[in-house]
Structure formats: structure tokens, C-alpha cells
Design a protein around this motif. Structure first.
Motif, PDB file in Angstrom:
ATOM      1  N   LEU A   4       8.629   7.922  10.078  1.00  0.00           N
ATOM      2  CA  LEU A   4       8.905   9.345  10.266  1.00  0.00           C
ATOM      3  C   LEU A   4       9.171  10.056   8.939  1.00  0.00           C
ATOM      4  CD1 LEU A   4      11.202   9.284  13.440  1.00  0.00           C
ATOM      5  CD2 LEU A   4       8.780   9.885  13.321  1.00  0.00           C
ATOM      6  N   GLU A   5       9.905   9.394   8.060  1.00  0.00           N
ATOM      7  CA  GLU A   5      10.322  10.063   6.828  1.00  0.00           C
ATOM      8  C   GLU A   5       9.236  10.075   5.751  1.00  0.00           C
ATOM      9  OE1 GLU A   5      13.855   8.074   5.596  1.00  0.00           O
ATOM     10  OE2 GLU A   5      15.119   8.965   7.160  1.00  0.00           O
ATOM     11  N   THR A   6       8.474   8.984   5.647  1.00  0.00           N
ATOM     12  CA  THR A   6       7.571   8.851   4.501  1.00  0.00           C
ATOM     13  C   THR A   6       6.096   8.771   4.877  1.00  0.00           C
ATOM     14  OG1 THR A   6       9.349   7.625   3.403  1.00  0.00           O
ATOM     15  CG2 THR A   6       7.159   7.545   2.384  1.00  0.00           C
ATOM     16  N   GLU A   7       5.773   7.932   5.881  1.00  0.00           N
ATOM     17  CA  GLU A   7       4.357   7.652   6.123  1.00  0.00           C
ATOM     18  C   GLU A   7       3.676   8.713   6.981  1.00  0.00           C
ATOM     19  OE1 GLU A   7       1.443   4.034   6.171  1.00  0.00           O
ATOM     20  OE2 GLU A   7       3.401   3.603   7.053  1.00  0.00           O
ATOM     21  N   LYS A   8       4.345   9.208   7.990  1.00  0.00           N
ATOM     22  CA  LYS A   8       3.716  10.192   8.871  1.00  0.00           C
ATOM     23  C   LYS A   8       3.269  11.445   8.125  1.00  0.00           C
ATOM     24  CE  LYS A   8       4.346  12.676  13.230  1.00  0.00           C
ATOM     25  NZ  LYS A   8       5.256  12.950  14.372  1.00  0.00           N
ATOM     26  N   THR A  54      10.809  -7.674   4.685  1.00  0.00           N
ATOM     27  CA  THR A  54      10.128  -7.520   3.397  1.00  0.00           C
ATOM     28  C   THR A  54      10.464  -6.190   2.726  1.00  0.00           C
ATOM     29  OG1 THR A  54       8.287  -8.883   4.182  1.00  0.00           O
ATOM     30  CG2 THR A  54       7.889  -7.508   2.251  1.00  0.00           C
ATOM     31  N   THR A  55      10.344  -5.104   3.471  1.00  0.00           N
ATOM     32  CA  THR A  55      10.558  -3.783   2.870  1.00  0.00           C
ATOM     33  C   THR A  55      12.028  -3.397   2.800  1.00  0.00           C
ATOM     34  OG1 THR A  55      10.371  -2.617   5.006  1.00  0.00           O
ATOM     35  CG2 THR A  55       8.330  -3.061   3.783  1.00  0.00           C
ATOM     36  N   GLY A  56      12.851  -3.974   3.702  1.00  0.00           N
ATOM     37  CA  GLY A  56      14.263  -3.615   3.740  1.00  0.00           C
ATOM     38  C   GLY A  56      14.534  -2.296   4.413  1.00  0.00           C
ATOM     39  N   ARG A  57      13.501  -1.635   4.949  1.00  0.00           N
ATOM     40  CA  ARG A  57      13.662  -0.349   5.620  1.00  0.00           C
ATOM     41  C   ARG A  57      13.365  -0.488   7.108  1.00  0.00           C
ATOM     42  NH1 ARG A  57      10.716   4.491   2.671  1.00  0.00           N
ATOM     43  NH2 ARG A  57      12.144   5.585   4.089  1.00  0.00           N
ATOM     44  N   LYS A  58      13.931   0.394   7.899  1.00  0.00           N
ATOM     45  CA  LYS A  58      13.640   0.413   9.324  1.00  0.00           C
ATOM     46  C   LYS A  58      12.230   0.971   9.530  1.00  0.00           C
ATOM     47  CE  LYS A  58      18.501   1.182  10.440  1.00  0.00           C
ATOM     48  NZ  LYS A  58      19.499   2.087  11.077  1.00  0.00           N
ATOM     49  N   PRO A  59      11.337   0.236  10.195  1.00  0.00           N
ATOM     50  CA  PRO A  59       9.931   0.656  10.291  1.00  0.00           C
ATOM     51  C   PRO A  59       9.736   2.053  10.866  1.00  0.00           C
ATOM     52  CG  PRO A  59      10.142  -1.623  10.957  1.00  0.00           C
ATOM     53  CD  PRO A  59      11.539  -1.109  10.775  1.00  0.00           C
ATOM     54  N   TYR A  60      10.394   2.364  11.971  1.00  0.00           N
ATOM     55  CA  TYR A  60      10.159   3.663  12.599  1.00  0.00           C
ATOM     56  C   TYR A  60      10.747   4.790  11.755  1.00  0.00           C
ATOM     57  CZ  TYR A  60       9.732   7.268  16.162  1.00  0.00           C
ATOM     58  OH  TYR A  60       9.411   8.405  16.846  1.00  0.00           O
ATOM     59  N   VAL A  61      11.894   4.536  11.122  1.00  0.00           N
ATOM     60  CA  VAL A  61      12.507   5.552  10.258  1.00  0.00           C
ATOM     61  C   VAL A  61      11.631   5.791   9.028  1.00  0.00           C
ATOM     62  CG1 VAL A  61      14.524   6.119   8.863  1.00  0.00           C
ATOM     63  CG2 VAL A  61      14.806   4.971  11.072  1.00  0.00           C
ATOM     64  N   ALA A  62      11.105   4.687   8.443  1.00  0.00           N
ATOM     65  CA  ALA A  62      10.218   4.828   7.281  1.00  0.00           C
ATOM     66  C   ALA A  62       8.939   5.565   7.656  1.00  0.00           C
ATOM     67  CB  ALA A  62       9.889   3.445   6.715  1.00  0.00           C
ATOM     68  N   SER A  65       0.837  -1.200   0.000  1.00  0.00           N
ATOM     69  CA  SER A  65       0.000   0.000   0.000  1.00  0.00           C
ATOM     70  C   SER A  65       0.868   1.245   0.000  1.00  0.00           C
ATOM     71  CB  SER A  65      -0.913   0.018   1.226  1.00  0.00           C
ATOM     72  OG  SER A  65      -1.728  -1.137   1.260  1.00  0.00           O
ATOM     73  N   PRO A  66       0.380   2.335  -0.564  1.00  0.00           N
ATOM     74  CA  PRO A  66       1.133   3.600  -0.519  1.00  0.00           C
ATOM     75  C   PRO A  66       1.148   4.168   0.891  1.00  0.00           C
ATOM     76  CG  PRO A  66      -1.026   3.924  -1.534  1.00  0.00           C
ATOM     77  CD  PRO A  66      -0.860   2.448  -1.356  1.00  0.00           C
ATOM     78  N   PRO A  67       2.027   5.107   1.180  1.00  0.00           N
ATOM     79  CA  PRO A  67       2.115   5.688   2.536  1.00  0.00           C
ATOM     80  C   PRO A  67       0.793   6.327   2.964  1.00  0.00           C
ATOM     81  CG  PRO A  67       4.001   6.328   1.201  1.00  0.00           C
ATOM     82  CD  PRO A  67       3.054   5.658   0.268  1.00  0.00           C
ATOM     83  N   GLY A  68       0.418   6.092   4.220  1.00  0.00           N
ATOM     84  CA  GLY A  68      -0.780   6.701   4.786  1.00  0.00           C
ATOM     85  C   GLY A  68      -2.083   6.105   4.316  1.00  0.00           C
ATOM     86  N   LYS A  69      -2.041   5.063   3.513  1.00  0.00           N
ATOM     87  CA  LYS A  69      -3.257   4.508   2.930  1.00  0.00           C
ATOM     88  C   LYS A  69      -3.998   3.594   3.894  1.00  0.00           C
ATOM     89  CE  LYS A  69      -6.197   3.172  -0.288  1.00  0.00           C
ATOM     90  NZ  LYS A  69      -7.243   4.069  -0.803  1.00  0.00           N
ATOM     91  N   PHE A 128       2.375   0.391   5.027  1.00  0.00           N
ATOM     92  CA  PHE A 128       3.541   0.802   4.249  1.00  0.00           C
ATOM     93  C   PHE A 128       4.834   0.661   5.049  1.00  0.00           C
ATOM     94  CE2 PHE A 128       6.628   4.100   3.115  1.00  0.00           C
ATOM     95  CZ  PHE A 128       6.875   3.757   1.800  1.00  0.00           C
ATOM     96  N   SER A 129       4.933   1.327   6.199  1.00  0.00           N
ATOM     97  CA  SER A 129       6.184   1.360   6.955  1.00  0.00           C
ATOM     98  C   SER A 129       6.353   0.168   7.884  1.00  0.00           C
ATOM     99  CB  SER A 129       6.254   2.649   7.773  1.00  0.00           C
ATOM    100  OG  SER A 129       5.220   2.668   8.759  1.00  0.00           O
ATOM    101  N   ARG A 130       5.256  -0.523   8.218  1.00  0.00           N
ATOM    102  CA  ARG A 130       5.229  -1.627   9.192  1.00  0.00           C
ATOM    103  C   ARG A 130       5.430  -1.136  10.629  1.00  0.00           C
ATOM    104  NH1 ARG A 130       4.721  -3.404   4.382  1.00  0.00           N
ATOM    105  NH2 ARG A 130       4.978  -5.632   3.896  1.00  0.00           N
TER     106      ARG A 130
END
Length: 522
Positions: free
Chosen positions: A321-325, A311-319, A147-151, A183-185
Motif C-alpha cells: 500500500l505504501e510503496t509498491e501500489k 527477507t525484507t523485514g516489512r509487512k507485505p500488505y503495508v509495503a 527489484s524496485p517497486p512496481g517492476k 518488491f513487497s511480497r
């Protein structure tokens, strides 16, 4: 598609999604309606003056306006009854060991064998075999959907263990409310002793505060706290949860029954959260449930949130703050007021019962089914989505408005015996007359003997004491009855007697004038 009744509340959900710029296909897919049905109700929206570019008017105005332009539905005769005699034959065709047919071809065979062409549509046939579990088990293939961020946020409840509750002073079952942003998990966890409607809604409020924003869609399980009727095509949402969605501006997407992969991102977390709870209990055996919640969410930020997701390869909390929030909707300006909804029937005495108390309803609704909405201070009563009565919640057993009763009942207060009792009470004092009238207003004929008993006490006690006692009951808003009022009268009389100390003739010999104690120096 088979017939499905659509209520005004269902139409209002279509209006919300249409106003949110969702396409006709998306609305039809997520709500389970035909696209022609969606277009029809969008036409009604424009007919009453709604626009996607202007803010939506009040919910009640929209419902009232749509009720005037939408014709009453006429339910057609069901066509599935025609297929019932051929149930075993259809089953055999689809599940034949050597030559199984797909449902579409089975439909053609049945129509040709029994001359059903033109009598039954393929849509009716599909609904029929789905209802009777006739589909062939297909090979299980997993399709990962991102899903896209915030969806989307996926929500689930899980039983995680036991914990000592200092209030009940015993060990109780602990449930875990788990919310995973698709998105960010990034997650939110809340341990709770309850799994009821208020706890479910409270956890959502805390989740939004924790994320500092609101996602577009909430995927939930078919809990009764959120979904009353778990139907694939026609789900019915809990009214409190529906109000929460309208207040925060998100959309509810109930998952299919027995389809955990519909919200697989949060389902996978159930075991992890259960193990986290057990780990925290082992490390902090004396921790309270609030402390466990604080430590669990700190772990999600400082530990789990700082490791790359598999799965995403990104740190959930960092993703997050940077993208989903930044993609989340802002929180509403005003806090959500949690209410409890209950359906009730108006009794012949014009009261409805809620939470072991009675509330009067206008006499025009006697025998009707109404909805009760209760907050911390107010009870509101609705009939067909219209507010018909509201009461402030007090400690009284009965909450009565004399204007709810028909004219002949209201007139009974000012005629016959009730009028004579009020006249006698008025001769004693204004407070006592007000107390007697208030007693009769609750229910004139039921409380008539109680009022007679109160007035009869005037022959046994001093009128000043009766007036003072009546003022006490009015000031403290205490429900009065004969025994309680008499007990208070006796108490007042005893206090008055103790405050006056008699003086004997012998004592009077020692009484002197004030000048006796004044000595002037010579």
C-alpha cells in the motif's frame, strides 16, 4: 551468435520496448538478440517515422510499414556441423578427471588440432556445447536479486488438491494460480479447476484488478498457455497472452526451463499455498471454490500481509500500500476481451473449421494456413497478420458469405436448375423464395437436392401454409431441411384444421338471428 530468424511480431516487440524508453542493452538482454540487431531494427523504426516522444500508431500499421522496409532474411549455412565429428573429443577435454579445460581453452585446442581457425567462431562453439550439455557443473552460488517497486510480478501454477465441483458433480483437481510482487511480497491467489489458456488469462485479469494496477514485467513459467516455444533465445508466446500484454502494457519475461530460481520468490510460495488450501478445506469442508478464493486472499491481507517478511523485514500488505501500489501502471480504461487463437487450413470448399462449426473464407486463400481469432460473438480470420474475413457466431452449423466464392459459383445461383427452383418458389410467395435462395447460398450444389425437395412440397400442401411455414423458419433463423420443413408443414396443417369446426344441417336448425334474442318490454 548463431542465426535466428526474426518475424515481424518479434520486431513489433522490439518496437514496444524501444518506445518504452528501454536501452538497447536491456532489450538485447531480455529478448536474447545482439545489440547490433536491436540497433538495426530501431533504425527501421525511425525510417518509417516512429518516435519515442509520440504515441505508437496502430499495431497493424506498424507491421505493414516495417514489412516494406525490412529486407527478407537470408539464412547462412550452419557452422555447427563442422564441430559434430569432434563431439566426443570436446566432451573429453571439458570433463577430463585430472585436467579439465574450460570451454574457451577447449575451443582453442580443437581449432589447433584440426585446423579450424577461421572456420568456426567461438560464439558458434559456445552454442554447440550448450546444446549438447557440455558445460562443467559449477559450484552452486545463490545471488539474491531485489527489484524496485512496481517492476516485477512472478507467476506460477501449482496443483494443490481436490474439491467437489457442483457443475460436474464429482471431485476434480484444483490448481492454484499464484502471483507474488517481487518488491513487497504481497500476493494474489486464485484456485481454479482448469489450467487452460482462457483460465490462465482470466487469472491475470483478476490479478491486475486485485492489485488495482499493472507491474512493468510478468515473470512466468514455460506453460503452453503463455509460452508456445520455451526457448532461451527465441521464445514464442501464446497469441492471446501476447494480446493481454499489449492491452495492459506489461512485458513478458519467460523463465528458463528447469531453472526455478529465475522466479524464486513465487516458487517458495507453492508449498505455503498448498498448505493454505488444505487448511481451508479442513476448516470449511463445504466451501465452494469461489468462497475458498475469497478466504485465501482475505488471509493474505489480514494475516500474512500483517506479519514482517523474513527477507525484507516489512509487512507485505503495508509495503504494498505504501510503496509498491503507487508505482504500478494504471489499469486500462477498457476491459480486455479474451479471445481464442487457432491455426487452420482453408479447405478446398473454402471453409475453415473452428469449434465444430464452419466459416467461409474468400476463394483467393484456398489451401492457405490462416489464424482464427474467436471471441464470444465474432470469429476473425487472419492471413499473414492481415484480417481477411469475419463472421458473427450463430447457432448455424455453416456460416457462409456468398461473396467469398468465385464468380462462376455465385452465377450458379442464377442459372440452370437453381434459377428454376427459385422461380417456382417465387410463385408461391416471397418468404418461400427467400428460404430457398438462402438454402442454395450455403452451398449451391451440395444443397441442390434439399432445395428440390422443398419446392416439391408445393404440390402436396396449400401455398398459404407453405408461405406461413417459411416465414416461421426465417423469423427464428432455423437451418432448414426437407424433413424438418415437411414436419412443420404437417403441424401447421393440423393446427389450421382444428381451428375450423364444421357445422351440420341439424345444428343449423338451432341458429337464430340476433333480433330473436332482443325482447322489448310492452
Amino acid at each position: 551468435m548463431s542465426f535466428k530468424r526474426i518475424t515481424l511480431m518479434d520486431v513489433y516487440e522490439i518496437v514496444r520496448r524501444w518506445h518504452d524508453q528501454q536501452s538497447v542493452s536491456q532489450i538485447a538482454r531480455e529478448l536474447g538478440y545482439d545489440r547490433k540487431t536491436i540497433r538495426k531494427y530501431i533504425h527501421y523504426c525511425t525510417k518509417i517515422g516512429l518516435s519515442q516522444k509520440e504515441p505508437l500508431p496502430a499495431k497493424q500499421w506498424i507491421i505493414n510499414s516495417l514489412a516494406k522496409v525490412i529486407p527478407a532474411p537470408q539464412r547462412p549455412a550452419t557452422a555447427q556441423q563442422v564441430l559434430k565429428p569432434f563431439l566426443s573429443e570436446i566432451t573429453q577435454l571439458i570433463h577430463d578427471k585430472h585436467h579439465p579445460l574450460k570451454p574457451k581453452h577447449a575451443f582453442e585446442v580443437i581449432c589447433q588440432r584440426h585446423q579450424l581457425n577461421g572456420k568456426v567462431s567461438y560464439s558458434t562453439f559456445k552454442n554447440f556445447y550448450r546444446r549438447h550439455v557440455l558445460t562443467i557443473d559449477a559450484q552452486k552460488i545463490t545471488c539474491r536479486i531485489e527489484s524496485p517497486p512496481g517492476k516485477e510480478v512472478q507467476v506460477d501454477y501449482a496443483r494443490v488438491g481436490y474439491l467437489y465441483d457442483p457443475i460436474s458433480k464429482r471431485k476434480k483437481v484444483v490448481y492454484g494460480f499464484i502471483a507474488t510482487l517481487a518488491f513487497s511480497r504481497h500476493k494474489y491467489i486464485e484456485f481454479t479447476f482448469k489450467q487452460d489458456q482462457q483460465s490462465f488469462v482470466n487469472s491475470h485479469v483478476h490479478m491486475f484488478d486485485h492489485f488495482e494496477g499493472v507491474p512493468h514485467t510478468v515473470n512466468i513459467d514455460n506453460l503452453k498457455n503463455g509460452v508456445i516455444k520455451p526457448d532461451l533465445y527465441d521464445p514464442r508466446f501464446n497469441r492471446t497472452y501476447q494480446e493481454l500484454a499489449e492491452h495492459y502494457g506489461f512485458f513478458i519475461n519467460p523463465c528458463r526451463v528447469k531453472h526455478p530460481k529465475d522466479k524464486g520468490k513465487v516458487e517458495r510460495d507453492v508449498q505455503s499455498v498448498r498448505q493454505l488450501f488444505r487448511k481451508l478445506i479442513a476448516l470449511y469442508p463445504d466451501a465452494t471454490i469461489n468462497e475458498l478464493n475469497r478466504r485465501a486472499n482475505a488471509y493474505l491481507i489480514n494475516d500474512y500481509g500483517q506479519k514482517p517478511h523474513g527477507t525484507t523485514g516489512r509487512k507485505p500488505y503495508v509495503a504494498f500500500l505504501e510503496t509498491e501500489k503507487p508505482a504500478l501502471k494504471p489499469l486500462p480504461q477498457h476491459p480486455f476481451e479474451i479471445a481464442v487463437w487457432k491455426q487452420a487450413k482453408v479447405h478446398p470448399d473454402l471453409y475453415v473449421q473452428f469449434n465444430k462449426k464452419f466459416y467461409s473464407v474468400p476463394y483467393q486463400y484456398a489451401g492457405k494456413q490462416v489464424w482464427i481469432k474467436a471471441t464470444a460473438k465474432i470469429v476473425k480470420i487472419y492471413f499473414q497478420h492481415q484480417l481477411i474475413k469475419q463472421h458473427l457466431i450463430t447457432d448455424n452449423y455453416r456460416h457462409t458469405d456468398i461473396n467469398d466464392f468465385p464468380p462462376n459459383v455465385k452465377a450458379a445461383l442464377d442459372e440452370g436448375l437453381p434459377a428454376r427452383l427459385q422461380h417456382k418458389a417465387r410463385l408461391i410467395g416471397a418468404n418461400f423464395q427467400q428460404l430457398v435462395r438462402k438454402t442454395l447460398e450455403l452451398h449451391t450444389f451440395i444443397n441442390l437436392r434439399n432445395a428440390q425437395g422443398l419446392v416439391a412440397l408445393a404440390d402436396k400442401f396449400d401455398h398459404q401454409i407453405i408461405e406461413k411455414t417459411a416465414a416461421f423458419f426465417i423469423e427464428h433463423n432455423i437451418a432448414v431441411n426437407y424433413r424438418l420443413f415437411k414436419q412443420k408443414l404437417e403441424q401447421m396443417k393440423q393446427q389450421q384444421a382444428q381451428s375450423i369446426m364444421p357445422i351440420s344441417q341439424q345444428s343449423l336448425q338451432f341458429v337464430r338471428e340476433m333480433d330473436y334474442f332482443c325482447h322489448q318490454k310492452s
